[in-house]
Motif scaffolding. Structure first.
Motif, PDB file in Angstrom:
ATOM      1  N   VAL A   6       0.806  -1.227   0.000  1.00 37.44           N
ATOM      2  CA  VAL A   6       0.000   0.000   0.000  1.00 37.44           C
ATOM      3  C   VAL A   6       0.841   1.281   0.000  1.00 37.44           C
ATOM      4  N   GLY A   7       2.114   1.153  -0.206  1.00 34.91           N
ATOM      5  CA  GLY A   7       2.905   2.374  -0.227  1.00 34.91           C
ATOM      6  C   GLY A   7       4.310   2.142  -0.735  1.00 34.91           C
ATOM      7  N   VAL A   8       4.967   3.222  -1.036  1.00 40.15           N
ATOM      8  CA  VAL A   8       6.346   3.120  -1.479  1.00 40.15           C
ATOM      9  C   VAL A   8       7.134   4.287  -0.879  1.00 40.15           C
ATOM     10  N   SER A   9       8.374   3.995  -0.431  1.00 43.47           N
ATOM     11  CA  SER A   9       9.272   5.044   0.056  1.00 43.47           C
ATOM     12  C   SER A   9      10.456   5.115  -0.878  1.00 43.47           C
ATOM     13  N   VAL A  10      10.857   6.325  -1.214  1.00 40.61           N
ATOM     14  CA  VAL A  10      12.059   6.484  -2.036  1.00 40.61           C
ATOM     15  C   VAL A  10      12.926   7.556  -1.387  1.00 40.61           C
ATOM     16  N   THR A  11      14.211   7.581  -1.746  1.00 38.82           N
ATOM     17  CA  THR A  11      15.074   8.662  -1.259  1.00 38.82           C
ATOM     18  C   THR A  11      15.663   9.423  -2.436  1.00 38.82           C
ATOM     19  N   ILE A  12      15.912  10.707  -2.193  1.00 43.82           N
ATOM     20  CA  ILE A  12      16.604  11.544  -3.173  1.00 43.82           C
ATOM     21  C   ILE A  12      17.712  12.304  -2.454  1.00 43.82           C
ATOM     22  N   ASP A  13      18.737  12.725  -3.191  1.00 45.92           N
ATOM     23  CA  ASP A  13      19.788  13.517  -2.539  1.00 45.92           C
ATOM     24  C   ASP A  13      19.848  14.927  -3.114  1.00 45.92           C
ATOM     25  N   ASN A  14      18.851  15.261  -3.905  1.00 41.03           N
ATOM     26  CA  ASN A  14      18.820  16.579  -4.509  1.00 41.03           C
ATOM     27  C   ASN A  14      17.429  17.170  -4.274  1.00 41.03           C
ATOM     28  N   GLU A  15      17.379  18.174  -3.388  1.00 37.45           N
ATOM     29  CA  GLU A  15      16.084  18.723  -2.952  1.00 37.45           C
ATOM     30  C   GLU A  15      15.575  19.835  -3.842  1.00 37.45           C
ATOM     31  N   ARG A  16      16.305  20.112  -4.894  1.00 43.18           N
ATOM     32  CA  ARG A  16      16.003  21.277  -5.736  1.00 43.18           C
ATOM     33  C   ARG A  16      14.520  21.337  -6.123  1.00 43.18           C
ATOM     34  N   ASN A  17      13.961  20.204  -6.541  1.00 40.52           N
ATOM     35  CA  ASN A  17      12.578  20.216  -7.023  1.00 40.52           C
ATOM     36  C   ASN A  17      11.616  19.522  -6.061  1.00 40.52           C
ATOM     37  N   LEU A  18      12.023  19.455  -4.789  1.00 43.22           N
ATOM     38  CA  LEU A  18      11.235  18.702  -3.815  1.00 43.22           C
ATOM     39  C   LEU A  18       9.774  19.163  -3.750  1.00 43.22           C
ATOM     40  N   GLU A  19       9.584  20.484  -3.689  1.00 41.85           N
ATOM     41  CA  GLU A  19       8.235  21.002  -3.538  1.00 41.85           C
ATOM     42  C   GLU A  19       7.341  20.582  -4.709  1.00 41.85           C
ATOM     43  N   ALA A  20       7.874  20.743  -5.898  1.00 42.65           N
ATOM     44  CA  ALA A  20       7.111  20.395  -7.105  1.00 42.65           C
ATOM     45  C   ALA A  20       6.822  18.896  -7.134  1.00 42.65           C
ATOM     46  N   ILE A  21       7.815  18.094  -6.730  1.00 47.43           N
ATOM     47  CA  ILE A  21       7.634  16.642  -6.718  1.00 47.43           C
ATOM     48  C   ILE A  21       6.510  16.268  -5.756  1.00 47.43           C
TER      49      ILE A  21
END
Ligand code: ASP
Ligand code: MG
Length: 439
Positions: free
Chosen positions: A343-358
């Motif tokens: 029922v869910g998925v977790s992912v990680t990113i190391d670049n927050e530049r577009n975090l809000e839009a994502i």
């Protein structure tokens, strides 16, 4: 023939340049790849920044300071007036070229020309020094053979054929010197292989000439089994598989640039990490064979953001993950770790530049939670699924640390944990205690 690469600190002063010369001459007819003297590329970036901002005064001051440093190095490095004059001439030409960009419009194209000057100077200075010492050193200009194609990927055919021709031109030379990092692109313009790209140069050359070995010389005695900044008593790992080295290089061990691994791996060329300050230490050998079954090393990658998307709609649905991944693609943000449930998925990113839009886009598909200031702890070794006990050992080491995500089974070589920043030092130390002590 081998390829020996020396980084910025290894050629960072007159004395270090002499030390490298003493190291390479007795090792015979090899190709020596040099970085710019340490701090130079950063200064060149700073100069470019001033020029983008049209702060000519700031640019000129930085250029003058950098030039003064080179003049001092030249004064100390050479003993004959002739060599000194020759080196001054070369270095002055580079600085005058850099200065010429203070007069005109400044674009990415000019910036790349400026960034290339560091490696051009370090290799000119080393070649002149070796010649002063009576060594027949031949400079192979990287701009004549190192090239990328229209996708900005190395043009391996071109590199191989041009480099071979160049080497054939100087069969008598005692050794060869060339620039790391710099290249030309598909349009023939000066370009580079990205910051830290000298390791990549070495590996590409190794592949092009089918070298016996690529040696990456730095100032630590190989890849350590944990981060020496946070853990006491770490030890160099003697053997690593390419896949293990790639994981470690990507997940935090700064000693080797991750791009360096692929050309060597594909061409079956061993890569050895060695220490300029302790040339006889064994270092780390990276190759295509798997060593004894064991966990080899631990590394940490900071500034990770975890994003969880939970949705009832994911249950028994297909296409859900594609929609999620597409959002990251649209916002040009790579994903590092993934963990899924029904029922869910977790992912990680190391670049927050577009975090809000994502996050905004993801909200169309489910409930979104964001955890910032996380750290990926990457445990590397022979973690093939049929081996028993290794995952349990790593997990056991983290029994007192809150773990946000676990990723295992993506390759045979690693298990990754996502934890909070404040637990990093504790986690690294506990992993060392459980995995590498009382063996
Ligand atoms: N001089 C370049 C840099 O500082 C390339 C390298 O040293 O690998 O990024
Ligand atoms: Mg480097």
């Amino acid at each position: 023939m081998k390829v020996l690469k020396f980084g910025g600190t290894s050629v960072g002063s007159a004395q270090r340049i002499k030390d490298v010369a003493a190291l390479i001459v007795p090792r015979g007819k090899n190709i020596i790849v040099l970085s710019a003297m340490s701090g130079t590329t950063n200064s060149l970036v700073e100069i470019s920044d001033y020029l983008y901002k049209k702060n000519i005064e700031g640019a000129k001051e930085t250029i003058n300071n950098l030039e003064a440093k080179y003049r001092r190095t030249i004064d100390e490095l050479y003993s004959t007036e002739e060599a000194k004059a020759q080196a001054l001439h070369e270095v002055k030409a580079c600085f005058n070229y850099i200065r010429s960009f203070t007069k005109d419009i400044f674009t990415l194209f000019e910036e790349k020309e400026i960034l290339a000057q560091g490696e051009l100077m370090s290799t000119a200075m080393m070649t002149i020094y070796l010649k002063e010492q009576g060594v027949d050193a031949q400079l192979l200009p990287a701009l004549e053979f190192m090239r990328t194609d229209k996708n900005a990927e190395p043009d391996t055919q071109y590199i191989r054929s041009r480099l071979t021709t160049l080497l054939d031109k100087y069969p008598e030379a005692q050794l060869y010197i060339t620039q790391g990092y710099i290249c030309r692109n598909a349009y023939g313009e000066i370009d580079n292989l990205q910051r830290g790209g000298s390791d990549y140069t070495a590996s590409l050359i190794g592949a092009a000439i089918n070298a016996d070995e690529v040696e990456i010389w730095t100032d630590i005695d190989g890849m350590h089994n944990n981060d020496p900044r946070y853990v006491e008593g770490t030890e160099p790992v003697s053997h690593l598989h390419f896949e293990e080295a790639a994981e470690l290089a990507y997940f935090g061990a700064k000693i080797l640039h991750p791009t360096c691994v692929l050309p060597a791996k594909l061409n079956n060329i061993p890569v050895r990490l060695l220490n300029t300050m302790q040339p006889n230490a064994a270092g780390t050998l990276i190759y295509n064979t798997q060593g004894p079954k064991a966990i080899k090393a631990v590394a940490a990658k900071d500034n990770i953001t975890a994003i969880k998307i939970k949705s009832g709609r994911m249950l028994l649905a297909y296409g859900f993950l594609r929609k999620v991944f597409e959002i990251f693609e649209t916002h040009q943000t790579p994903i590092d770790m993934i963990a899924t449930s029904e029922v869910g998925v977790s992912v990680t990113i190391d670049n927050e530049r577009n975090l809000e839009a994502i996050v905004n886009d993801l909200k169309k598909f489910g409930t979104v939670t964001v955890d910032k200031d996380m750290v990926i702890i990457c445990v590397v070794g022979d973690l093939e699924w049929q081996n028993r006990g290794f995952e349990a050992k790593a997990l056991d080491a983290l029994r007192d640390v809150p773990v946000r995500m676990i990723s295992y089974g993506g390759s045979n070589y690693n298990i990754s944990f996502l934890i909070r920043k404040e637990d990093k030092v504790k986690a690294l130390n506990s992993l060392s205690d459980h995995l590498f002590k009382h063996k």
